[in-house]
Structures are given as C-alpha cells and as structure tokens.
Design a protein around this motif. Structure first.
Motif, PDB file in Angstrom:
ATOM      1  N   GLN A  50     -38.270 -12.691  48.846  1.00 13.56           N
ATOM      2  CA  GLN A  50     -37.445 -12.798  50.044  1.00 13.56           C
ATOM      3  C   GLN A  50     -38.319 -13.067  51.266  1.00 13.56           C
ATOM      4  O   GLN A  50     -39.529 -12.847  51.250  1.00 13.56           O
ATOM      5  CB  GLN A  50     -36.671 -11.496  50.283  1.00 13.56           C
TER       6      GLN A  50
ATOM      7  N   THR B 112     -34.433 -11.345  55.510  1.00 14.36           N
ATOM      8  CA  THR B 112     -33.410 -10.770  54.631  1.00 14.36           C
ATOM      9  C   THR B 112     -33.873  -9.459  54.011  1.00 14.36           C
ATOM     10  O   THR B 112     -33.054  -8.619  53.660  1.00 14.36           O
ATOM     11  CB  THR B 112     -33.048 -11.763  53.507  1.00 14.36           C
ATOM     12  N   TYR B 113     -35.182  -9.285  53.867  1.00 17.95           N
ATOM     13  CA  TYR B 113     -35.714  -8.067  53.249  1.00 17.95           C
ATOM     14  C   TYR B 113     -35.541  -6.862  54.159  1.00 17.95           C
ATOM     15  O   TYR B 113     -35.082  -5.802  53.732  1.00 17.95           O
ATOM     16  CB  TYR B 113     -37.184  -8.280  52.903  1.00 17.95           C
TER      17      TYR B 113
END
Length: 343
Positions: free
Chosen positions: A310, A314-315
């Motif tokens: 990722q 998004t992480y």
C-alpha cells in the motif's frame, strides 16, 4: 518543520485546514470574576469558550485528516491540469525517496479526481510493489514496450482499490534493457513514443526512474516535460545534485528542449537536527520557488506501508507522512493550474 495546510485549493472539503491541523490549548475561565450581566456573560463566553476546532481531541483531528485524504465520497477534488503532465521522478542517488514519492503523489492525485499513470522504470520494481501490482517474471511490463514495441495500454494494470490509477510494472527483465537499448534505433525516445501512443489521456504520468543516469533515465527525461527531484535532507544528497542538473541540461540541449526541472521535494526531514534545517535552507536558496513548501518528514508509517502493498495514503491516512504527501500533491496540482498546465 510542520507541513502547512493547503486545503484552501480543494473544490470541497469536510473541514478547514485550521481544523485539521491546529492543536492550540484553550485558556481557563477566571476564577474570581464578579457576576456579569446576561449580555456581558454571553460576550464573555463567546470569547473564552473553546471553538469546536480547538476542542477536538487528537484522535478526532486524525480522523478528519483521514477522511479528507481518503475522500470516500469523491466530493473533494484537486485541480486538473489543462494538458497532460508527464513528470520524471529522478535522482541518481539511491534511497532519497523517489519511489515513495512517486507512489504517494500518484495515489493522492488519483483519490481526488485526477487520472494518473505510473510507469515503473526501475528494474527493482519497487513502485509496482508499493501499488500491489504483480511484477513477477513473465508479467508483461515496460521492458516489452521499450524493446518489443508492445503498446503501453496492453501492459498497464489498474491499481486495485484506487480509482483512476494505473501502473505499468517493471520486472527483472528490465535489468538487461540498458544493454539491449544500445543497438536500438532511436533508443532515447522509445518511452516517449510509447506514452504518446497511449489511446487514453492521463492528467498525470509519473515515471519512477532508477538510481542511475543510464539509458533508462535518459528515456524518462526524453519522455517527460517536467522533472521532480526528491532530495533527502542530508549532506550526501547534495553532492550529486550538480551532476544530475548537468545531465538534465544535456538532455534539454540535444534531445528534449521542453524539459524543465519544475519541482524539488525535500524528503526525510528530521526537525530535531540542525543539519536538516541547513540542507533545507541551502536547497531553497539555490532553487527558490521550485522547492515545494510541503516537506516530507521521517515517518515510520511511510516505511511500513510498502510491506503491506500500500501507499501511506491508504495504509495510515491520518499519519504525518500521509498528510505531508497530500499537501505536496495539492501544491503540485495548484502549480499546474496556475502555470496553465504543460503543453
């Protein structure tokens, strides 16, 4: 150096920049104040009562940042350029954040309404890993485009979970491309022709260059209109910068007259050290307005994200690393609009 909020450039947003990033302490009410008239009391309360923005706990502010960055509703948009912008992310020094910068800027722009293509031109294939795009041996990749004239559209893969984001992966086959390109006709412009022949037009094309100044990097510089140089806030990062600029100038003189070093991004900034501040000042004094106001700090979330396939966007969208890359992406988008885009 704390990242500054650039949320004013967004078309719509759930909260103001001040709300997302301010943590000002509130003052306590006077203990021995005499009773006040109702109107005076109301005025007193309006001055002393903390605003909702100031009273938000850190977790709430982190959640607001996460919503702004992930943009699940799609209502928040970054400006789109009038013409496609092709940026080569280049620096012959390794470990300065080229791939991390490519991946996170691409994700940030794609999450906010831009159509983005990432071309992984590094045989290590780290950009493909960061976007969770298959790039094992046998997968059609950028090598096929450079050597066998396979159309870029046939090897580009949609990035799972990120709308409007596509990636041309790199496999280990690309390691031999430097030698094979030597005898190929028009070897410096192979990538440029592949990108221009793509039937779909992207708002941004990011080319992740290898840490060298060989034929692959030259191909990227011939295909690009702009160069984005990530610079680590350490002394060694400055040593090879003159050589990189000289090579860019040679490409501009002989192969690509429109090439321009448009963006400098400071990465791995450690505000606890004087060295980082000194490097920042040197870079800003030398490159002036080309240096983004947004600075990428050292942040463990940025380093952890690739191991999960990722981007940090998004992480951990509420982290300082994600916030900083979001600010950098917004600044790049606004600059593209203010300069009228790139023809």
């Amino acid at each position: 150096m704390q990242p500054t909020s650039g949320a004013a450039g967004l078309a719509a947003e759930p909260t103001s920049g001040a709300a997302a990033y301010s943590t000002h302490p509130t003052s306590a009410p006077p203990v021995s104040a005499p009773p006040a008239a109702p109107q005076e009391a109301a005025e007193h309360v309006s001055r002393e009562t903390p605003t909702p923005d100031e009273d938000d706990p850190p977790l709430a502010m982190e959640a607001l940042r996460a919503v702004q960055i992930l943009n699940p509703s799609g209502e928040i948009t970054m400006p789109r350029p009038a013409h496609p912008r092709v940026l080569a992310v280049a620096n012959q020094k390794g470990g300065v954040g080229k791939t991390t910068t490519t991946v996170n800027l691409a994700v940030a722009l794609a999450l906010h309404g831009n159509r983005v293509l990432v071309v992984d031109l590094d045989p290590q294939g780290n950009a493909s890993t960061g976007l969770n795009v298959p790039h094992h041996a046998g997968v059609p990749d950028v090598y096929d485009c450079l050597i066998d004239n396979v159309p870029l559209a046939e090897v580009a893969q949609a990035v799972e979970g990120i709308p409007n984001l596509f990636c041309v992966p790199a496999t280990i086959d690309l390691a031999g491309a430097e030698i094979e390109l030597v005898s190929v006709v028009a070897r410096e412009s192979r990538l440029a022709r592949a990108i221009s022949a793509h039937p779909e037009k992207f708002d941004y094309v990011f080319i992740d260059c290898p840490p060298s100044l060989g034929l692959l990097t030259v191909n990227a510089l011939c295909a690009a209109q702009e160069v984005l140089i990530p610079i680590q806030c350490e002394y060694y990062a400055l040593e090879g910068l003159n050589q990189l600029i000289n090579n860019i100038n040679l490409v501009r003189q002989h192969l690509n007259p429109t090439l321009d070093v448009s963006t400098i991004l400071l990465t791995m900034y450690d505000r606890r050290t004087r060295l980082a501040d000194a490097v920042e000042q040197d870079v800003r004094n030398h490159f002036g307005s080309k240096v983004l106001e947004a600075v990428i700090p050292r942040n463990v979330r940025v380093s952890e994200a690739p191991s999960y396939g990722q981007s940090v966007m998004t992480y951990d969208p509420g982290s300082r690393g994600a916030t900083s890359y979001f600010e950098a992406a917004l600044e790049i988008a606004n600059r593209g609009v203010n300069t009228g885009g790139t023809a």
